[in-house]
Enzyme design. Structure first.
Site, mmCIF file in Angstrom:
data_model
loop_
_atom_site.group_PDB
_atom_site.id
_atom_site.type_symbol
_atom_site.label_atom_id
_atom_site.label_comp_id
_atom_site.label_asym_id
_atom_site.label_seq_id
_atom_site.Cartn_x
_atom_site.Cartn_y
_atom_site.Cartn_z
ATOM 1 N N LYS A 130 0.879 -1.287 0.336
ATOM 2 C CA LYS A 130 -0.265 -0.163 -0.042
ATOM 3 C C LYS A 130 0.735 1.158 -0.243
ATOM 4 O O LYS A 130 1.765 1.568 0.095
ATOM 5 C CB LYS A 130 -0.907 0.741 1.211
ATOM 6 C CG LYS A 130 -2.209 -1.172 1.318
ATOM 7 C CD LYS A 130 -2.829 -0.798 2.506
ATOM 8 C CE LYS A 130 -4.047 -1.972 2.651
ATOM 9 N NZ LYS A 130 -5.101 -2.009 3.354
ATOM 10 N N TYR A 146 -12.382 -1.741 -3.790
ATOM 11 C CA TYR A 146 -12.682 -2.081 -2.189
ATOM 12 C C TYR A 146 -14.767 -1.712 -1.976
ATOM 13 O O TYR A 146 -15.266 -1.711 -1.055
ATOM 14 C CB TYR A 146 -11.909 -0.390 -1.305
ATOM 15 C CG TYR A 146 -10.916 -0.904 -0.714
ATOM 16 C CD1 TYR A 146 -10.485 -1.742 -0.263
ATOM 17 C CD2 TYR A 146 -9.707 -0.264 -1.230
ATOM 18 C CE1 TYR A 146 -9.586 -2.218 0.720
ATOM 19 C CE2 TYR A 146 -8.353 -0.404 -0.463
ATOM 20 C CZ TYR A 146 -8.159 -1.564 0.047
ATOM 21 O OH TYR A 146 -6.793 -2.118 0.701
ATOM 22 N N PHE A 150 -14.801 4.169 7.172
ATOM 23 C CA PHE A 150 -13.760 5.011 6.691
ATOM 24 C C PHE A 150 -13.298 4.158 5.318
ATOM 25 O O PHE A 150 -12.570 4.603 5.195
ATOM 26 C CB PHE A 150 -12.694 4.242 7.454
ATOM 27 C CG PHE A 150 -12.656 2.471 7.293
ATOM 28 C CD1 PHE A 150 -12.588 1.394 5.978
ATOM 29 C CD2 PHE A 150 -13.078 1.393 8.224
ATOM 30 C CE1 PHE A 150 -12.749 0.621 5.770
ATOM 31 C CE2 PHE A 150 -14.371 0.291 7.923
ATOM 32 C CZ PHE A 150 -13.255 -0.371 6.908
ATOM 33 N N ARG A 203 -1.903 -13.810 4.831
ATOM 34 C CA ARG A 203 -2.524 -13.726 5.346
ATOM 35 C C ARG A 203 -2.106 -13.732 7.240
ATOM 36 O O ARG A 203 -1.868 -12.845 8.152
ATOM 37 C CB ARG A 203 -4.624 -13.736 6.410
ATOM 38 C CG ARG A 203 -5.361 -13.645 4.967
ATOM 39 C CD ARG A 203 -5.401 -12.430 5.042
ATOM 40 N NE ARG A 203 -6.740 -12.129 6.115
ATOM 41 C CZ ARG A 203 -6.761 -10.610 6.206
ATOM 42 N NH1 ARG A 203 -7.340 -9.870 4.494
ATOM 43 N NH2 ARG A 203 -8.069 -10.482 6.755
ATOM 44 N N THR A 212 -5.474 -6.553 10.828
ATOM 45 C CA THR A 212 -6.075 -5.598 10.243
ATOM 46 C C THR A 212 -5.062 -4.259 11.126
ATOM 47 O O THR A 212 -4.404 -3.103 10.739
ATOM 48 C CB THR A 212 -7.131 -5.515 9.726
ATOM 49 O OG1 THR A 212 -7.448 -6.531 9.906
ATOM 50 C CG2 THR A 212 -7.472 -3.872 9.622
ATOM 51 N N ARG A 267 2.508 -6.309 9.381
ATOM 52 C CA ARG A 267 1.700 -4.664 10.562
ATOM 53 C C ARG A 267 2.585 -4.410 11.175
ATOM 54 O O ARG A 267 2.291 -3.026 11.947
ATOM 55 C CB ARG A 267 0.391 -4.977 10.309
ATOM 56 C CG ARG A 267 -0.872 -5.004 8.572
ATOM 57 C CD ARG A 267 -1.766 -6.115 8.480
ATOM 58 N NE ARG A 267 -2.665 -5.176 7.131
ATOM 59 C CZ ARG A 267 -3.220 -5.543 6.585
ATOM 60 N NH1 ARG A 267 -4.166 -6.967 7.765
ATOM 61 N NH2 ARG A 267 -4.409 -5.371 5.911
ATOM 62 N N ASN A 308 -1.946 0.519 7.135
ATOM 63 C CA ASN A 308 -1.662 -0.409 7.235
ATOM 64 C C ASN A 308 -1.069 -1.417 6.430
ATOM 65 O O ASN A 308 -0.842 -2.983 6.918
ATOM 66 C CB ASN A 308 -2.704 -1.636 7.921
ATOM 67 C CG ASN A 308 -3.558 -1.941 7.168
ATOM 68 O OD1 ASN A 308 -3.960 -1.912 5.569
ATOM 69 N ND2 ASN A 308 -5.143 -3.409 7.780
ATOM 70 N N HIS A 358 -2.732 -4.808 1.451
ATOM 71 C CA HIS A 358 -4.140 -5.802 1.456
ATOM 72 C C HIS A 358 -2.962 -7.489 1.387
ATOM 73 O O HIS A 358 -2.363 -7.694 0.254
ATOM 74 C CB HIS A 358 -4.188 -5.480 0.181
ATOM 75 C CG HIS A 358 -6.041 -6.267 -0.276
ATOM 76 N ND1 HIS A 358 -6.704 -5.536 0.173
ATOM 77 C CD2 HIS A 358 -5.688 -6.609 -0.911
ATOM 78 C CE1 HIS A 358 -7.687 -7.135 -0.130
ATOM 79 N NE2 HIS A 358 -7.082 -7.022 -1.304
ATOM 80 N N GLU A 385 -9.919 -10.357 -7.504
ATOM 81 C CA GLU A 385 -8.530 -9.204 -7.425
ATOM 82 C C GLU A 385 -7.438 -9.232 -8.489
ATOM 83 O O GLU A 385 -7.064 -8.796 -8.714
ATOM 84 C CB GLU A 385 -8.133 -9.382 -5.757
ATOM 85 C CG GLU A 385 -9.301 -9.380 -4.805
ATOM 86 C CD GLU A 385 -9.278 -9.294 -3.444
ATOM 87 O OE1 GLU A 385 -10.058 -8.025 -2.470
ATOM 88 O OE2 GLU A 385 -7.739 -9.332 -2.959
HETATM 89 P P1 ADP Z 1 -8.448 -6.135 6.022
HETATM 90 O O1 ADP Z 1 -7.482 -5.324 4.715
HETATM 91 O O2 ADP Z 1 -7.025 -7.025 6.903
HETATM 92 O O3 ADP Z 1 -8.105 -8.074 5.466
HETATM 93 P P2 ADP Z 1 -10.233 -5.308 5.801
HETATM 94 O O4 ADP Z 1 -11.096 -6.139 5.080
HETATM 95 O O5 ADP Z 1 -11.381 -5.140 7.595
HETATM 96 O O6 ADP Z 1 -9.285 -5.277 6.695
HETATM 97 O O7 ADP Z 1 -10.143 -3.551 5.422
HETATM 98 C C1 ADP Z 1 -10.182 -3.305 4.544
HETATM 99 C C2 ADP Z 1 -9.247 -2.241 5.044
HETATM 100 O O8 ADP Z 1 -9.592 -0.523 5.221
HETATM 101 C C3 ADP Z 1 -7.879 -2.430 6.170
HETATM 102 O O9 ADP Z 1 -6.441 -3.138 5.451
HETATM 103 C C4 ADP Z 1 -7.658 -0.911 6.631
HETATM 104 O O10 ADP Z 1 -6.805 -0.240 5.006
HETATM 105 C C5 ADP Z 1 -9.085 -0.081 6.339
HETATM 106 N N1 ADP Z 1 -9.527 -0.212 7.320
HETATM 107 C C6 ADP Z 1 -10.460 -1.069 8.710
HETATM 108 N N2 ADP Z 1 -10.443 -0.615 9.317
HETATM 109 C C7 ADP Z 1 -10.746 0.562 8.993
HETATM 110 C C8 ADP Z 1 -10.687 1.736 10.997
HETATM 111 N N3 ADP Z 1 -10.927 1.408 11.171
HETATM 112 N N4 ADP Z 1 -10.419 2.919 10.092
HETATM 113 C C9 ADP Z 1 -9.686 3.498 8.988
HETATM 114 N N5 ADP Z 1 -9.187 2.152 7.837
HETATM 115 C C10 ADP Z 1 -9.923 1.287 7.921
#
Ligand code: ADP
Length: 140
Positions: free
Chosen positions: A11, A51, A59, A87, A93, A104, A114, A117, A128
């Site tokens: 990212k 997304y 968010f 993962r 996350t 992370r 973070n 992805h 994807e």
């Molecule tokens: P992951 O990437 O671990 O699969 P999610 O699918 O829940 O997590 O979320 C997608 C992405 O959205 C996260 O990697 C992060 O960049 C962002 N995100 C998730 N939760 C939040 C939050 N509470 N505030 C800001 N950004 C968030």
């Protein structure tokens, strides 16, 4: 467990801080092979489409703006149990919850910024990968 493919993004927070190589090293140390890789910069429309599953989350706008703020590196990783393995290497996350040694934990700045992805299931991995790569670009 069979050989799988998964989709990964390095990212903007990580490309900006020149962490691409260190993140790729974590994938390779875990036994994941990089079978496709390119550096791109998303448009807002592309980020919103990618997304889309999160479009009703609070968010969403912040996430899309972040994802277009700098170039990203999109990759396809291949290996045994690649989706779960990736993962695991990524970590939780929220970096505050991520296990020691994970990407992370070591590199992420916040729950939003973070660093990586990774696909969460075989169906999303296939979708994807197809969103970013043609079959010709996957060289296993
Ligand atoms: P992951 O990437 O671990 O699969 P999610 O699918 O829940 O997590 O979320 C997608 C992405 O959205 C996260 O990697 C992060 O960049 C962002 N995100 C998730 N939760 C939040 C939050 N509470 N505030 C800001 N950004 C968030």
């Amino acid at each position: 467990m069979a050989i799988q493919r998964t989709f990964s993004i390095i990212k903007p927070d990580a490309t900006k801080r020149n962490l691409t190589g260190q993140i790729v090293a974590k994938f390779e140390e875990a036994g994941l092979r990089i079978i496709a890789s390119k550096r791109i910069q998303l448009t807002l429309a592309q980020a919103q489409q990618f997304y889309g599953v999160h479009k009703d989350r609070p968010f969403f706008d912040e996430l899309c703006e972040f994802m277009i703020s700098e170039p990203i590196v999109v990759q396809v990783l291949e290996g045994e149990d690649a989706i779960a393995k990736n993962r695991e290497v990524m970590g939780a996350t929220n970096p505050a919850d991520a296990a020691p040694g994970t990407i992370r934990k070591e590199f992420a700045l916040s729950i939003g910024e973070n660093s990586v992805h990774g696909s969460d299931a075989p169906e999303t991995a296939a979708e994807e990968i197809a969103f970013f790569f043609s079959g010709l670009e996957l060289v296993g």
